[in-house]
Write an enzyme that holds these catalytic residues in place. Structure first.
Site, short mmCIF file in Angstrom:
data_model
loop_
_atom_site.label_atom_id
_atom_site.label_comp_id
_atom_site.label_asym_id
_atom_site.label_seq_id
_atom_site.Cartn_x
_atom_site.Cartn_y
_atom_site.Cartn_z
N LYS A 1 44.84 8.09 35.42
CA LYS A 1 44.23 9.34 34.94
C LYS A 1 42.79 9.18 34.50
O LYS A 1 42.03 10.15 34.52
CB LYS A 1 45.05 9.93 33.78
CG LYS A 1 46.38 10.52 34.25
CD LYS A 1 46.84 11.69 33.40
CE LYS A 1 48.06 12.33 34.02
NZ LYS A 1 48.86 13.11 33.07
N LYS B 1 50.75 18.42 38.99
CA LYS B 1 50.09 19.65 38.57
C LYS B 1 48.64 19.68 39.02
O LYS B 1 48.06 20.74 39.19
CB LYS B 1 50.10 19.75 37.03
CG LYS B 1 51.48 19.94 36.41
CD LYS B 1 51.39 19.78 34.88
CE LYS B 1 52.74 19.86 34.20
NZ LYS B 1 52.73 19.25 32.85
N LYS C 1 53.07 11.47 44.31
CA LYS C 1 53.92 12.25 43.43
C LYS C 1 53.53 13.73 43.47
O LYS C 1 52.34 14.05 43.55
CB LYS C 1 53.71 11.71 42.00
CG LYS C 1 54.85 11.93 41.06
CD LYS C 1 54.57 11.24 39.73
CE LYS C 1 53.26 11.70 39.10
NZ LYS C 1 53.01 11.17 37.76
P1 TYM Z 1 54.35 16.05 31.98
O1 TYM Z 1 53.95 17.34 31.37
O2 TYM Z 1 53.38 15.35 32.85
O3 TYM Z 1 55.67 16.23 32.82
C1 TYM Z 1 56.81 16.83 32.24
C2 TYM Z 1 58.06 16.16 32.74
O4 TYM Z 1 58.14 16.28 34.16
C3 TYM Z 1 58.35 15.01 34.74
N1 TYM Z 1 57.69 14.97 36.06
C4 TYM Z 1 58.32 14.74 37.19
N2 TYM Z 1 59.61 14.48 37.49
C5 TYM Z 1 59.94 14.29 38.78
N3 TYM Z 1 59.04 14.35 39.80
C6 TYM Z 1 57.75 14.60 39.56
N4 TYM Z 1 56.87 14.67 40.56
C7 TYM Z 1 57.34 14.81 38.21
N5 TYM Z 1 56.14 15.08 37.62
C8 TYM Z 1 56.39 15.17 36.31
C9 TYM Z 1 57.74 14.02 33.78
O5 TYM Z 1 58.28 12.73 33.94
C10 TYM Z 1 58.10 14.65 32.46
O6 TYM Z 1 59.41 14.27 32.08
N6 TYM Z 1 54.11 12.38 28.67
C11 TYM Z 1 54.94 13.48 29.07
C12 TYM Z 1 55.15 14.53 28.00
C13 TYM Z 1 55.62 13.99 26.70
C14 TYM Z 1 56.91 13.52 26.39
C15 TYM Z 1 56.89 13.17 25.01
C16 TYM Z 1 58.07 13.37 27.12
C17 TYM Z 1 54.90 13.91 25.56
N7 TYM Z 1 55.64 13.42 24.54
C18 TYM Z 1 58.01 12.66 24.37
C19 TYM Z 1 59.19 12.85 26.47
C20 TYM Z 1 59.16 12.50 25.11
C21 TYM Z 1 54.27 14.11 30.27
O7 TYM Z 1 53.19 13.81 30.61
O8 TYM Z 1 54.92 15.10 30.83
#
Ligand code: TYM
Length: 333
Positions: free
Chosen positions: A111, A198, A195
């Protein structure tokens, strides 16, 4: 006692990967465990955000949670910045985490781009805040997509180091990542080796949770595939990332394994799979996007859910933070 915690960033373009890898899991887990689902706005601002849009996008995630089937009366839905324990605990844990540990985080490397010196300090310490999110509730189960695995391992290391160094045996439980099934790593519809994300500039690369039925069907039809028929065994997908991805999406949407899908479609081409996949995706996602739109028109209702959730979240996190401060030797109010 068991507790689920997870979060999604309010950064727009919520997509099928977020749904299959995370949100759909939240929906089923809430029935088995007390659950907390956060909109992680503090994480979102590790890269610049437009303040007006951020508010809307925060509500959008809350709407997605509810539209997908999370019951706000049962589970807690709230925005991270409205509960101060997250930021406070993150500071304490940043004094436990080692620079060497953070330097190994691959998501930062991806990132931050080429010039790491220009990345925000927040982007670098992002995983420490994530550990704080989880540990502030002593959460035991964390449903996430595959890409969060390394961050979860770091949270475990931070918890263990705190317990060990502060002579506070078992104070923070070891949070267990739940990364299961064919939907944990959904790939781009345009490139089976990237992947679904967003931030992909091509909207055709992903199915957004806000897409209407026609758009979903069009994107599935246009998804990259190959000319071969589908194999009847999973091993046959190994060198075929696009085929593997579409079969995985089909499997995850219908709640079965890739092997099950192949036993139905093996020997047939994408001409057979794609129309069925489009149908299935529309059937599962169109009601969610419709309900999201409906909810997003009722801001007061969404804000009510988020504020009620904040109070309930704070009631759990505040005593844990207080105890943490006592362990650290801080005077507490
Ligand atoms: P974020 O917002 O990037 O993504 C949210 C969730 O979606 C999952 N995800 C995917 N799963 C399958 N295939 C994909 N292509 C894909 N893209 C995203 C992510 O793995 C995530 O579960 N760091 C986290 C947010 C966070 C969090 C936490 C999660 C902050 N604090 C505490 C769990 C516990 C994140 O960037 O999510």
């Amino acid at each position: 006692s068991p507790r689920v915690f997870s979060g999604v960033q309010p950064t727009g373009n919520l997509h099928l990967g977020n749904y299959l890898g995370a949100i759909s899991k939240f929906v089923t887990m809430q029935h088995d465990y007390p659950s907390i689902f956060c909109v992680v706005d503090l994480h979102a601002v590790t890269v610049p955000q437009d303040p007006k849009l951020l508010k809307e996008q925060t509500r959008e995630i809350a709407a997605a949670y509810v539209a997908a089937g999370i019951d706000p009366a049962k589970s807690i839905i709230f925005a991270q910045s409205t509960v101060s324990a997250h930021a406070e605990l993150a500071w304490i844990l940043s004094c436990q985490a080692r620079i060497g540990w953070l330097n190994r985080m691959t998501q930062f490397k991806d990132k931050a781009g080429k010039d790491k010196e220009k990345a925000s300090v927040g982007l670098y310490t992002y995983p420490v805040l994530m550990a704080a999110d989880i540990l502030a509730y002593k959460a035991t189960h964390v449903p996430v997509g595959e890409d969060q695995k390394q961050h979860l391992e770091l949270a475990r290391d931070i918890a263990a180091k705190f317990n060990n160094d502060m002579n506070a045996e078992d104070f923070f439980p070891q949070p267990e990542p739940l990364i299961q099934g064919p939907g944990t790593r959904v790939m781009s519809l345009k490139d089976g080796t990237a992947k679904m994300s967003k931030s992909d500039p091509s909207d055709l690369s992903r199915i957004n949770l806000t897409d209407d039925a026609d758009t979903i069907a069009k994107k599935v039809k246009k998804a990259k595939s190959d000319a071969d028929v589908l194999p009847s065994e999973e091993e046959g997908l190994e060198a075929r990332p696009e085929a593997r991805n579409l079969v995985g999406i089909y499997a995850a949407l219908s709640g079965v394994s890739r092997a099950d899908v192949l036993s139905e479609f093996g020997g047939q081409g994408f001409g057979a799979l794609k129309p069925r996949l489009a149908e299935l995706a529309v059937e599962k996602l169109a009601p969610i996007s419709e309900e999201m739109r409906r909810l997003q028109n009722d801001r007061a209702h969404l804000d009510g859910i988020l504020m009620d959730g904040a109070e309930r979240a704070d009631a759990i996190a505040a005593p844990i933070l207080r105890e943490t401060k006592e362990i650290m030797g801080f005077l507490v109010r």
